[in-house]
Write an enzyme that holds these catalytic residues in place. Structure first.
Site, PDB file in Angstrom:
ATOM      1  N   GLU A  95       4.967  -5.220   8.262  1.00  0.00           N
ATOM      2  CA  GLU A  95       3.580  -5.045   7.809  1.00  0.00           C
ATOM      3  C   GLU A  95       3.010  -6.346   7.228  1.00  0.00           C
ATOM      4  OE1 GLU A  95       3.669  -0.283   6.646  1.00  0.00           O
ATOM      5  OE2 GLU A  95       3.680  -1.745   5.046  1.00  0.00           O
ATOM      6  N   HIS A  98      -0.704   5.119   9.503  1.00  0.00           N
ATOM      7  CA  HIS A  98       0.679   5.601   9.587  1.00  0.00           C
ATOM      8  C   HIS A  98       0.690   6.979  10.232  1.00  0.00           C
ATOM      9  CE1 HIS A  98       0.258   2.835   6.201  1.00  0.00           C
ATOM     10  NE2 HIS A  98       1.516   2.513   6.345  1.00  0.00           N
ATOM     11  N   HIS A 116       0.819  -1.212   0.000  1.00  0.00           N
ATOM     12  CA  HIS A 116       0.000   0.000   0.000  1.00  0.00           C
ATOM     13  C   HIS A 116       0.861   1.273   0.000  1.00  0.00           C
ATOM     14  CE1 HIS A 116      -0.296  -0.728   4.656  1.00  0.00           C
ATOM     15  NE2 HIS A 116       0.752   0.020   4.391  1.00  0.00           N
ATOM     16  N   HIS A 139      10.802  -3.598   2.986  1.00  0.00           N
ATOM     17  CA  HIS A 139      11.224  -2.201   2.931  1.00  0.00           C
ATOM     18  C   HIS A 139      11.704  -1.729   4.294  1.00  0.00           C
ATOM     19  CE1 HIS A 139       6.989  -1.685   4.150  1.00  0.00           C
ATOM     20  NE2 HIS A 139       7.070  -0.363   4.183  1.00  0.00           N
TER      21      HIS A 139
END
Lengths: 282, 134
Positions: A240, A59, A12, A193
């Site tokens: 995540e 976030h 996302h 990431h």
């Protein structure tokens, strides 16, 4: 009765949302990212799910450090896109399904998952980018959404095993909802990431693809991966991916892969995407 | 299946070039992160841009934290309890993208960092564990 007909996993990345909003999807950099979603857009156009239980993380948009719910379910009527510092994304409001959401929330609590219930919140790129990837740019989202927010920012996040078990409980909850609804469960975020520190920019295509492999078929090995392995192998933000395990758990004992896509990079991130359907034995 | 919290937390210090956002960091950085969060509001951004030091004076942060914010020293801010999603409010207000801001933590120029990402990103080889050197 309501039934879970498919699962979708997808990254996302906020830059993907920006690329869509700024009409950059045809640029060389972005083309290969979006090409991997063409099949899925056409597929979901035929599947026409009524509701998506959309697992994502906030976030630092709707939630700051004041309150950190581990698992939170959105039971409100609608959720507006969050202003993440440069104005809200120009996408439609997300329409909830309060009846199903409350049914799931109540069922989960009786099933010993102590959910936080949210009636009002905005939703950030974690939730809206997957909708854009799967549905493009409609005037209204063609599906109702039950947002399920997971804390993957402040340690410890929930374990992979707990996420998988939550998915299993969501499956039981959906199956006991009396209305005839076609429900999908989406797990979002990842893949590898790292956005912080000298190790930033880490990508691990081999590990990511091992993870995608593990979502397919009967194995439940992924649920036992400890947090430290995500951190070491997939960067600090790769954690995540535990949210994909909620989706996988909700599909039951076995899955079949309908579509799969992997591309590096989008901004700092490896983009992964998978469409799964449950092989129902029950 | 109980995890030993001490071992769990200690293992994070073995990862090279990474600050895991633990409860200890969340406590240390609470005011710093809430300050950063305040920049989500346009009126606060305007006040911040007009006078950063005056804006920071309203926040009960340590002098070190305030100086690191003024210096935009993101690695230092991580050490002082900052979380990247909150710190992002500071660099977004500066008009920097994630790639631009994140590259400043790596000791690479933004061009070299972008080239590395296009070439498949940073390999995990040798960056998984300090102790085990793998």
């Amino acid at each position: 009765m309501a039934r879970i007909t498919a699962g979708v996993g997808t990254s996302h990345v906020p830059a993907i949302g920006a690329a869509i909003d700024l009409k950059k999807t045809g640029e060389e950099y972005w083309k290969p990212v979006f090409a991997g979603y063409e099949w899925s857009k056409s597929w979901i156009g035929t599947e026409k799910p009524d509701v998506v239980v959309l697992v994502y993380n906030d976030h630092a948009s709707a939630f700051d450090m004041k309150i950190i719910p581990t698992f939170a379910i959105g039971c409100g009527e609608r959720f507006a896109p969050a202003d993440e510092g440069w104005g809200p994304r120009p996408v439609p409001d997300v329409i909830g399904h309060p009846d199903l959401a409350w049914h799931i929330a109540q069922s989960l609590i009786l099933d010993e998952f102590d959910m936080t219930i949210i009636n009002e919140m905005t939703v950030d790129h974690g939730l809206t980018v997957p909708l854009s990837l799967m549905f493009g740019e409609p005037d209204a989202w063609p599906v109702k959404v039950v947002p399920l927010a997971v804390n993957v920012v402040t340690y410890p996040p929930p374990t992979g095993n707990r996420c998988w078990a939550l998915g299993e409980a969501i499956r039981r909850a959906v199956k006991s909802f009396p209305e005839d609804l076609n429900v999908q469960v989406w797990g979002t975020g990842g893949m590898s990431h790292q956005l912080q520190g000298p190790r930033a920019g880490l990508i691990n295509a081999e590990w990511d693809n091992m993870f995608l492999d593990g979502l397919i078929g009967e194995s439940d090995a992924l649920r036992h991966i400890p947090h430290i392995e995500y951190l070491r192998e997939t960067g600090s933000e790769g954690i995540e991916m535990v949210m994909w395990l909620i989706m996988r758990g909700a599909l039951g004992p076995a899955t079949r892969c309908l579509h799969r896509h992997y591309h590096v990079p989008a901004s700092n991130t490896a983009v992964g995407h998978i469409v799964l359907e449950p092989i129902t034995g029950d | 299946m109980t995890t030993d919290i001490h071992q769990y937390l200690a293992s994070f210090d073995d990862i090279p070039g990474t600050r895991v956002y633990t409860a200890a960091r969340a406590r240390q950085g609470y005011q710093l992160n809430q300050f950063a969060m305040s920049l989500m509001k346009p009126e606060n951004r305007a006040r911040w841009k007009a006078d950063e030091r005056a804006y920071l004076a309203d926040w009960p942060m340590t002098d070190e934290q305030k100086q690191a914010v003024l210096d935009r020293d993101y690695n230092r801010l991580l050490d002082l309890g900052g979380n990247i999603y909150f710190l992002a409010k500071i660099f977004s207000t500066d008009g920097l993208s994630f790639v631009q801001a994140v590259s400043t933590m790596t000791g690479m120029s933004v061009e070299d960092y972008q080239a590395m990402m296009l070439a498949g990103g940073r390999s995990p080889e040798g960056l998984r564990s300090k102790k085990e050197k793998r």
